[in-house]
Design a protein around this motif. Structure first.
Motif, PDB file in Angstrom:
ATOM      1  N   UNK A 110       0.821  -1.205   0.000  1.00 53.85           N
ATOM      2  CA  UNK A 110       0.000   0.000   0.000  1.00 53.85           C
ATOM      3  C   UNK A 110       0.859   1.262   0.000  1.00 53.85           C
ATOM      4  N   UNK A 111       1.937   1.252   0.791  1.00 55.31           N
ATOM      5  CA  UNK A 111       2.834   2.410   0.809  1.00 55.31           C
ATOM      6  C   UNK A 111       3.530   2.597  -0.539  1.00 55.31           C
ATOM      7  N   UNK A 112       3.844   1.505  -1.215  1.00 57.23           N
ATOM      8  CA  UNK A 112       4.475   1.615  -2.531  1.00 57.23           C
ATOM      9  C   UNK A 112       3.513   2.204  -3.554  1.00 57.23           C
ATOM     10  N   UNK A 113       2.213   2.052  -3.335  1.00 56.18           N
ATOM     11  CA  UNK A 113       1.225   2.606  -4.258  1.00 56.18           C
ATOM     12  C   UNK A 113       0.903   4.067  -3.979  1.00 56.18           C
ATOM     13  N   UNK A 114       1.281   4.568  -2.825  1.00 57.77           N
ATOM     14  CA  UNK A 114       0.962   5.952  -2.461  1.00 57.77           C
ATOM     15  C   UNK A 114       1.504   6.969  -3.466  1.00 57.77           C
ATOM     16  N   UNK A 115       2.764   6.868  -3.924  1.00 60.84           N
ATOM     17  CA  UNK A 115       3.231   7.839  -4.915  1.00 60.84           C
ATOM     18  C   UNK A 115       2.453   7.768  -6.225  1.00 60.84           C
ATOM     19  N   UNK A 116       2.032   6.582  -6.613  1.00 62.62           N
ATOM     20  CA  UNK A 116       1.251   6.436  -7.846  1.00 62.62           C
ATOM     21  C   UNK A 116      -0.086   7.150  -7.696  1.00 62.62           C
ATOM     22  N   UNK A 117      -0.720   6.986  -6.536  1.00 61.08           N
ATOM     23  CA  UNK A 117      -2.003   7.650  -6.287  1.00 61.08           C
ATOM     24  C   UNK A 117      -1.843   9.161  -6.295  1.00 61.08           C
ATOM     25  N   UNK A 118      -0.790   9.654  -5.669  1.00 64.20           N
ATOM     26  CA  UNK A 118      -0.554  11.103  -5.621  1.00 64.20           C
ATOM     27  C   UNK A 118      -0.305  11.647  -7.024  1.00 64.20           C
ATOM     28  N   UNK A 119       0.489  10.955  -7.801  1.00 65.86           N
ATOM     29  CA  UNK A 119       0.775  11.393  -9.171  1.00 65.86           C
ATOM     30  C   UNK A 119      -0.508  11.411  -9.994  1.00 65.86           C
ATOM     31  N   UNK A 120      -1.324  10.366  -9.863  1.00 68.47           N
ATOM     32  CA  UNK A 120      -2.565  10.295 -10.637  1.00 68.47           C
ATOM     33  C   UNK A 120      -3.561  11.367 -10.206  1.00 68.47           C
ATOM     34  N   UNK A 151       5.095   3.296 -13.068  1.00 66.71           N
ATOM     35  CA  UNK A 151       5.186   1.875 -13.402  1.00 66.71           C
ATOM     36  C   UNK A 151       6.162   1.172 -12.462  1.00 66.71           C
ATOM     37  N   UNK A 152       7.268   1.821 -12.137  1.00 63.33           N
ATOM     38  CA  UNK A 152       8.243   1.221 -11.222  1.00 63.33           C
ATOM     39  C   UNK A 152       7.620   0.975  -9.848  1.00 63.33           C
ATOM     40  N   UNK A 153       6.840   1.933  -9.344  1.00 66.61           N
ATOM     41  CA  UNK A 153       6.185   1.740  -8.049  1.00 66.61           C
ATOM     42  C   UNK A 153       5.110   0.662  -8.116  1.00 66.61           C
ATOM     43  N   UNK A 154       4.414   0.536  -9.250  1.00 64.52           N
ATOM     44  CA  UNK A 154       3.427  -0.549  -9.397  1.00 64.52           C
ATOM     45  C   UNK A 154       4.117  -1.903  -9.421  1.00 64.52           C
ATOM     46  N   UNK A 155       5.253  -1.990 -10.087  1.00 66.21           N
ATOM     47  CA  UNK A 155       6.002  -3.244 -10.113  1.00 66.21           C
ATOM     48  C   UNK A 155       6.518  -3.580  -8.715  1.00 66.21           C
ATOM     49  N   UNK A 156       7.003  -2.580  -7.996  1.00 59.41           N
ATOM     50  CA  UNK A 156       7.441  -2.789  -6.615  1.00 59.41           C
ATOM     51  C   UNK A 156       6.286  -3.289  -5.750  1.00 59.41           C
ATOM     52  N   UNK A 160       5.851  -6.858  -3.736  1.00 52.39           N
ATOM     53  CA  UNK A 160       5.545  -6.923  -2.304  1.00 52.39           C
ATOM     54  C   UNK A 160       4.255  -7.704  -2.036  1.00 52.39           C
ATOM     55  N   UNK A 161       3.298  -7.624  -2.948  1.00 52.30           N
ATOM     56  CA  UNK A 161       2.088  -8.439  -2.816  1.00 52.30           C
ATOM     57  C   UNK A 161       2.421  -9.921  -2.934  1.00 52.30           C
ATOM     58  N   UNK A 163      -4.220  -1.849  -5.593  1.00 53.43           N
ATOM     59  CA  UNK A 163      -3.301  -2.206  -6.673  1.00 53.43           C
ATOM     60  C   UNK A 163      -4.047  -2.346  -7.995  1.00 53.43           C
ATOM     61  N   UNK A 164      -5.182  -3.029  -7.978  1.00 56.46           N
ATOM     62  CA  UNK A 164      -5.944  -3.222  -9.211  1.00 56.46           C
ATOM     63  C   UNK A 164      -6.448  -1.893  -9.763  1.00 56.46           C
ATOM     64  N   UNK A 165      -7.017  -1.049  -8.908  1.00 57.28           N
ATOM     65  CA  UNK A 165      -7.555   0.229  -9.365  1.00 57.28           C
ATOM     66  C   UNK A 165      -6.472   1.134  -9.930  1.00 57.28           C
ATOM     67  N   UNK A 166      -5.356   1.262  -9.225  1.00 56.81           N
ATOM     68  CA  UNK A 166      -4.286   2.145  -9.695  1.00 56.81           C
ATOM     69  C   UNK A 166      -3.610   1.590 -10.945  1.00 56.81           C
TER      70      UNK A 166
END
Length: 94
Positions: A21-31, A46-51, A55-56, A84-87
């Motif tokens: 969830x923390x790895x997805x936070x930057x993606x959410x902020x950017x979006x 994309x790098x944060x989504x892969x990370x 982790x999942x 993860x799915x939504x982002x």
């Protein structure tokens, strides 16, 4: 299903799903704040989504080895996977 008291000491709980969830936070902020992603922001997202995906997988390895600890762990697991799915859909759909 085991309860929290009788679960293996290394059973996956909320902590196994917090890092994805923390790895997805930057993606959410950017979006949220950037309408059009430049190439650099797209690569970072994309790098944060892969990370987060890695982790999942690590969380599921822990669940496979030691089981899941309590309902709160399952709720956090569900939140991590839905986020993860939504982002991912928002990121790769455009």
């Amino acid at each position: 299903m085991t309860d929290a008291a009788s679960a293996h000491p290394r059973a996956a709980g909320e902590g196994a799903w917090v890092m994805p969830l923390l790895a997805l936070a930057p993606v959410a902020v950017v979006r949220l704040f950037i309408a059009e992603l430049s190439a650099a922001w797209l690569v970072i997202s994309v790098a944060f989504c892969v990370l987060s995906a890695g982790l999942l997988v690590a969380g599921w390895v822990t669940v496979g080895r030691h089981g899941m600890r309590g309902a709160a762990g399952w709720a956090t697991c569900l939140l991590a996977h839905l986020s993860f799915a939504a982002l991912s859909i928002m990121l790769f759909r455009g």
